[in-house]
Design a protein around this motif. Sequence first.
Motif, short mmCIF file in Angstrom:
data_model
loop_
_atom_site.label_atom_id
_atom_site.label_comp_id
_atom_site.label_asym_id
_atom_site.label_seq_id
_atom_site.Cartn_x
_atom_site.Cartn_y
_atom_site.Cartn_z
N TYR A 188 -3.35 7.02 -32.81
CA TYR A 188 -4.34 5.53 -32.31
C TYR A 188 -5.44 5.96 -32.80
CZ TYR A 188 -7.27 2.07 -29.48
OH TYR A 188 -8.34 1.48 -29.29
N LYS A 193 -5.97 5.88 -36.33
CA LYS A 193 -4.44 4.22 -37.46
C LYS A 193 -5.20 3.37 -37.18
CE LYS A 193 -0.11 7.16 -39.07
NZ LYS A 193 0.29 7.59 -38.74
N GLU A 194 -5.75 3.05 -36.35
CA GLU A 194 -5.98 1.90 -35.75
C GLU A 194 -7.23 1.79 -35.05
OE1 GLU A 194 -3.47 0.33 -32.84
OE2 GLU A 194 -1.78 1.79 -32.95
#
Length: 256
Positions: A90, A93-94
């Motif tokens: 997370y 990548k986010e």
Amino acid sequence: MARFHQLRVTAVDQLTDDSVALTFDVPAALREEYRYEAGQHLAVRRFVDGTEIRRTYSICAPAPGPEVPEEPRTLRVGVRLVEGGAFSTYAMKEVVVGDELEVMTPAGRFTLEPAPGRYAAVVGGSGITPVLSIVTTLLSREPDATFCLIRSDRTAASTMFLEEVADLKDRWPDRFQLVTVLSREEQQSGLDSGRLDEERLGSLLPALLRVEEIVGWFLCGPFGLVQGAERTLRGLGVARQRIHEEIFHVDDGLAT
């Protein structure tokens, strides 16, 4: 008492292909709660479909000094991507600037109170994160301290905080010594590549340092490296109270 607060992400810095540094803004009203010692860590959490996902990451920035009561204005942690790691995936990548995450106030006893003397660390991979805070805090506050950092990484490209550690050599060339051992890449330093195991440490440490003069050893990284380094130091006659350890899980963050 430690508790969570919502903190806003102000920077997401790509360190390597599989690691980032997250910086959080600390509002003025919370700065006293988030004051930390060098080497401490933060728990960060999120909820997915009602399930809590919590991981602990070490602070990599130098600790605020007692003469600066309005600090810290920010908190910075290092996160390495682990295959299947719920939070590290997370984070990599986010998470973007402007996101808010729940961050617990600092905790941990892998710390150093700056004082004169010779210090050293053996770290592996993301184990550099708290030690970077410890080294920078020590050398900036204590002019009569020196530090030798022995770090193990897979390759130069996978080495977290490569530039930040290089900056330490530039700032304190006479007080900071760096030895890097790469396990999967040839080196130009004259050191053979390969794992930093007990046998290798047993020959390397006495060649680098007067082991008996080191007042504090800081070991941080995977379980095998930390335990092997501790056994090596004990075999070299280092007293247990001079050895400080922080073990990182192989899955996602600190062993807590």
